[in-house]
Design a protein around this motif. Structure first.
Motif, PDB file in Angstrom:
ATOM      1  N   UNK A 373     -10.487  42.173 -10.023  1.00 46.73           N
ATOM      2  CA  UNK A 373      -9.455  41.659  -9.110  1.00 46.73           C
ATOM      3  C   UNK A 373      -8.424  42.743  -8.802  1.00 46.73           C
ATOM      4  N   UNK A 374      -8.236  43.009  -7.496  1.00 48.09           N
ATOM      5  CA  UNK A 374      -7.236  44.002  -7.076  1.00 48.09           C
ATOM      6  C   UNK A 374      -6.110  43.376  -6.263  1.00 48.09           C
ATOM      7  N   UNK A 375      -6.303  42.137  -5.777  1.00 48.71           N
ATOM      8  CA  UNK A 375      -5.260  41.413  -5.053  1.00 48.71           C
ATOM      9  C   UNK A 375      -5.613  39.935  -5.089  1.00 48.71           C
ATOM     10  N   UNK A 376      -4.791  39.120  -4.416  1.00 46.64           N
ATOM     11  CA  UNK A 376      -5.024  37.676  -4.455  1.00 46.64           C
ATOM     12  C   UNK A 376      -5.149  37.067  -3.060  1.00 46.64           C
ATOM     13  N   UNK A 377      -5.731  37.813  -2.123  1.00 43.82           N
ATOM     14  CA  UNK A 377      -6.111  37.309  -0.795  1.00 43.82           C
ATOM     15  C   UNK A 377      -4.986  36.562  -0.104  1.00 43.82           C
ATOM     16  N   UNK A 378      -3.823  37.160  -0.065  1.00 41.30           N
ATOM     17  CA  UNK A 378      -2.696  36.543   0.629  1.00 41.30           C
ATOM     18  C   UNK A 378      -1.943  37.608   1.403  1.00 41.30           C
ATOM     19  N   UNK A 379      -0.833  37.219   2.014  1.00 43.12           N
ATOM     20  CA  UNK A 379      -0.076  38.136   2.861  1.00 43.12           C
ATOM     21  C   UNK A 379       0.492  39.307   2.062  1.00 43.12           C
ATOM     22  N   UNK A 380       0.531  39.168   0.739  1.00 46.81           N
ATOM     23  CA  UNK A 380       1.052  40.236  -0.105  1.00 46.81           C
ATOM     24  C   UNK A 380      -0.005  41.237  -0.544  1.00 46.81           C
ATOM     25  N   UNK A 381      -1.181  41.244   0.110  1.00 48.88           N
ATOM     26  CA  UNK A 381      -2.245  42.174  -0.254  1.00 48.88           C
ATOM     27  C   UNK A 381      -1.732  43.618  -0.229  1.00 48.88           C
TER      28      UNK A 381
END
Length: 407
Positions: A373-381
């Motif tokens: 996991x490198x991000x959480x698929x949201x606007x904060x990518x």
């Protein structure tokens, strides 16, 4: 390679020609199309075709009304009449649901694939493209002998940061080139006890399922690995998980499969009607990765630069795969979680690796996806944890190869 198209629908013929002529190695002059069965029969008497793509709703003679059974009767005739030169592969492509259902009843017996033609979907064209590209690979290989078991494991990646993490696992890699193949492959030796394992790695030419499937098929055909591992980075869905946590999906499913439809309640609004498909992980591998890896993960985290302040975990649950990067929680809730609530991650390649591995001829290669996991698929990518996640994935893949996988 010679291809016979038997279809009298101009729009479908046009789209078929666009798909086929876009494939490198296909000469337009070798694609023959006929609008009636009688003309197709004459072709089969005189010419050997690698593929015949057949519409079931086709007239015997141009201008006549076609019979619903005409296409099926034609296939029976090809099989039963010695005078015909049998095409190596027959694909049935029909736009009619009732004919598709009728033919599927005979599909297992005849071993021919039936595809539903749908202008709003690329599923039919993706399958035809994959089959033709694989046939071209087979044709190209006739000039040189095939070697068995040319490597033990293949590791594939989609982007450079993932490739760098894999290359950093060993001090030296030897570059290999295959005639007629633009991809560069690299090989090195890994140690498993007293045994030396040959590992080959390569990066996709671009991101996405199609590129993943194409590279997977090429590697399986050219190197025949026992395992093919996709290593790299992915988006997490469940916020109880952390950056760098390693997802080994128990199944991968394609959430972008479906079609776009007009919403009658909202004029001019196009909505997506999903038709998700899934492929499970090999059951032996599923049991293997369900172990407690706490000591191994502690060591990996300590070795990786930029590790956040939390323990590293292995997550074994479904992963969703789609054709575009997702940075919106509404898409996750409406398109992903609503169809598989246990899904823990998103990527753009995993389904292509599983699909190609499970559909290549005489397949014996086991696909495994290991993505962190490198991000959480949201606007904060962002990319703050991409390098760390790529490294935890690659290092855990190396551990499995050298300590857990059976050869």
């Amino acid at each position: 390679m010679k291809i016979l198209l038997v279809d009298d629908e101009s729009d479908k013929l046009k789209k078929l020609m666009q798909v086929l002529t876009s494939i490198e190695g296909i000469d337009k002059a070798n694609i023959i199309h006929k609008l009636e069965l009688n003309a197709a029969k004459r072709e089969l008497i005189n010419t050997a075709f690698d593929f015949m793509i057949l519409d079931l709703n086709i007239p015997e003679v141009l201008g006549e009304d076609p019979k619903n059974t005409a296409g099926i009767d034609f296939i029976d005739e090809i099989i039963g009449v010695d005078q015909y030169i049998k095409p190596k592969q027959i694909i049935v492509l029909t736009a009619f649901d009732d004919l598709q259902v009728t033919f599927k009843e005979l599909q297992n017996k005849l071993a021919f694939q039936v595809l539903k033609f749908d202008e709003t979907s690329t599923k039919w064209s993706d399958i035809i493209r994959a089959k033709v590209e694989y046939a071209l690979l087979c044709e190209k290989s006739k000039g040189y002998p095939l070697l068995e078991n040319k490597c033990d494991v293949a590791i594939i990646t989609a982007v450079k940061i993932e490739t760098d993490a894999v290359k950093n696992l060993k001090d030296s890699w030897e570059r290999e080139k295959i005639d007629g193949d633009p991809t560069y492959y690299y090989s090195s030796m890994f140690s498993s006890g007293l045994k030396q394992l040959r590992v080959v790695t390569a990066q996709q030419s671009e991101m996405g399922m199609s590129a993943a499937a194409a590279l997977t098929m090429k590697i399986i055909y050219n190197f025949k690995p026992k395992y093919i591992i996709m290593a790299g980075i992915a988006a997490g869905i469940d916020t109880k998980n952390n950056f760098g946590d390693i997802i080994i999906p128990t199944e991968v499913w394609n959430y972008s499969n479906g079609k776009y439809v007009h919403d009658s309640e909202k004029d001019s609004i196009i909505s997506f009607s999903p038709d998700p498909k899934s492929i499970p992980l090999n059951p032996d591998i599923r049991e293997l990765v369900g172990q407690d890896f706490s000591d191994v993960l502690f060591k990996i985290r300590r070795e990786c630069e930029g590790a956040p302040q939390h323990d590293l975990e292995v997550i074994c649950d479904p992963m969703a795969c789609g054709s575009a990067v997702v940075a919106n929680r509404d898409i996750i809730e409406n398109l992903v979680k609503s169809h598989s609530r246990k899904t823990v991650g998103l990527d753009m390649e995993s389904y292509g690796v599983f699909y190609a591995s499970n559909n290549i001829n005489n397949q014996t290669t086991i696909p495994i996806v290991i993505k962190s996991i490198c991000d959480f698929a949201d606007a904060g990518k962002g990319d703050n944890f991409q390098k760390y996640a790529a490294n935890t994935s690659a290092k855990f893949a190396k551990y499995l190869i050298e300590n857990e996988l059976k050869f």
